[in-house]
Motif scaffolding. Structure first.
Motif: not given
Length: 581
Positions: A156-160
């Motif tokens: 996702t490329g980040g915090i999810a």
């Protein structure tokens, strides 16, 4: 002071008002217990309903968040159920997951990772080795469904917010499917749910999954005195305490996903039963308030109708005890008839006693006047006798006769001085022995010096202030007179010095008194020994012994080479007859 305080406390405990309060308390105790029991039951039911209401408010506030997570679980479980068909060459796993993400804009990623940590299927067609990542370790450490928050740079490329379930084929775990939800979406849904509540999503391990503010201070809305793990393990789902900001809040915990994911709601305090407010406290303590009001009314009524009038009567009695005798105008204000009867009886008694006291004082005054007159006349008669003897002394040519007459005159003057002090004394029952001795001894020294002008005697006295009754003052003064006459007569210079006489009256304490007469003498002064020796035959010794016997005292005589000592010790006796008079 301490004794007075203890007496006041003891009097208060035995007072009428407190006894009445105790009796009334016992009388209304069953009613109070029944009322307290019923009130507590009502509050208990109200508390249960209020707890349900608070939980429901929290559940409603997190409804959208709950629907989001549960829909993600439904989607990922549906995918995992069809995992076996993905092995077919005709079906593209990546295309299926991509189609899912396209159809549901709330999801940003979907993927599959096998037990080795290799991502073999992804909505973005990425392939990555996740075996060393915390995400992979979390996924395979939990055999069931899992919601976690992990940074996923490879996906996702980040915090999810990641929702995952295990994939089992023929009872073998082959990997896990998961769907990622934007954390900002989860946080925004919580922020939009309620303006008055702080909502927080967390898992069974106490890890925060989502909150309206997922910053560094996101934990400030947590309870101050307990952790998320303690809240999950505990049985209490609603409670009131301060958060970590120091604000008083109501907290409620609701399970979202099968005791895996929870929502914690933090609300502004409201007066609900489980979280008791002023109205519930008033209901609970109403029996106590009723008792306090009842006791206050009983105390005020008792004080107004009885106690204040009794205190007034007690004040009259105290005034009477210190000398006030006229209570004819004293009245009780609005007193009951029974207490008015007591007040009338007291006024009548005070009037009778006052009349009797007045008559008694008149009798005492009359008797006192008569006694003073008697002492005065006796003093005048003794002075007349002394004057007659003085005439005889002047008309007598014999020196021996003059000496004897002067000795008798000294005794008569001593008696006259006693009677003069008695009738001049404020109290007829007591005579100041020190003042009387000063006067008598001064006169005797003058007389002794007149007999032998060439023999100047150094006189010293020390008399403690002692009060005697007339019964003891007469023999004591005659004793002192006789002893002083002998001291003046036989005083002589010792070893070439000047002659001296010392008279002392000592208060030894506990009503013991000692009279001492000492004089200097030469070694050849044997006449004094024969005249004052208590075993001798002289008139002086017999008189001294008689006076000592009247005092019920003890006589001690010490005849030393350079001085002569006479000591008489006795006990003071109070004249009870005059005191009664």
């Amino acid at each position: 002071m301490r004794k007075t305080l203890l007496t006041a406390v003891r009097d208060a405990r035995s007072g009428l008002a407190l006894r009445l309060i105790a009796i009334l308390s016992i009388a209304i105790l069953p009613l109070g217990l029944i009322s307290s029991y019923q009130t507590s039951k009502v509050l208990e039911k109200n508390g249960a309903l209020s707890e349900i209401a608070l939980l429901d408010r929290t559940r409603q506030a997190a409804a959208e968040e709950r629907a989001l997570i549960q829909s993600a679980f439904g989607a990922v479980e549906a995918i995992s159920a069809a995992a076996s068909i993905f092995d077919s060459a005709d079906i593209d796993c990546d295309a299926v997951l991509s189609r899912l993400i396209t159809m549901e804009p709330k999801y940003i990623f979907a993927g599959f990772v096998d037990t080795r940590g290799i991502m073999t299927c992804a909505s973005n067609k990425e392939r990555a080795n996740l075996s060393e990542t915390p995400f992979f370790q979390d996924q395979f450490a939990n055999p069931g469904g899992l919601v976690s928050v992990r940074p996923m740079d490879a996906t996702t490329g980040g915090i999810a917010l990641n929702v995952s379930v295990p994939v089992v084929v023929n009872d073998d775990l082959i990997g896990r499917f998961w769907i990622s939800i934007p954390l900002t979406l989860a946080n925004d849904l919580l922020g939009e749910s309620s303006d008055t509540a702080n909502l927080l999503i967390f898992d069974s391990e106490g890890e925060i999954l989502a909150t309206e503010n997922f910053g560094d201070d996101r934990r400030t809305i947590l309870p101050q005195d307990r952790s998320l793990q303690e809240i999950v393990r505990g049985q209490q789902r609603t409670f009131r305490t301060h958060n970590r900001r120091g604000d008083l809040r109501d907290f409620a915990v609701v399970s979202i996903v099968d005791d895996t994911v929870y929502v914690l709601g933090s609300w502004e305090p409201r007066n609900t039963g489980a979280l008791t407010g002023p109205s519930e406290r008033i209901s609970l303590y109403f029996p106590v308030l009723m008792w306090i009001v009842g006791m206050a009314v009983a105390y005020i009524g008792t004080n107004r109708l009885v106690i204040r009038h009794i205190k007034r009567l007690r004040q009259w009695m105290r005034l009477y005890s210190v000398g006030q005798i006229d209570f004819s105008q004293a009245r009780l204000q609005s007193a009951p008839e029974e207490l008015e009867a007591v007040a009338d009886a007291f006024r009548a008694m005070a009037q009778r006693l006052s009349e009797q006291e007045r008559r008694r004082e008149e009798d005492i005054e009359e008797k006192t006047t008569l006694l003073r007159e008697v002492h005065h006349r006796v003093k005048n008669n003794l002075q007349l006798i002394s004057s007659i003897m003085n005439i005889l002394i002047r008309n007598t040519d014999s020196e021996e006769a003059k000496h004897l007459l002067r000795r008798v005159q000294d005794r008569v003057m001593a008696l006259s001085a006693i009677h003069r002090y008695v009738y001049m004394s404020p109290k007829l029952s007591m005579v100041r022995a020190d003042q009387l001795l000063e006067d008598i001894i001064r006169q005797l020294v003058v007389v002794g010096s007149a007999d032998e002008p060439e023999n100047k005697v150094s006189m010293s006295t020390r008399f403690d202030p002692v009060e005697l009754s007339p019964d003891q003052s007469v023999p004591l003064m005659l004793l002192a007179t006789e002893a002083a006459i002998n001291a003046v007569k036989y005083c002589a210079a010792a070893n070439g010095g000047k002659p001296w006489i010392t008279l002392t009256l000592q208060d030894l304490g506990e009503d013991h008194v000692k009279l001492s007469v000492e004089n200097s003498r030469s070694g050849l002064a044997e006449e004094q020994d024969s005249d004052t020796d208590h075993t001798g035959t002289g008139l002086g010794s017999r008189l001294i012994e008689s006076f000592v016997s009247q005092l019920d005292g003890t006589l001690e005589i010490n005849a030393l080479p350079d001085r002569f000592e006479l000591h008489v010790s006795f006990v003071l006796v109070k004249d009870e007859g005059d005191d009664a008079l």
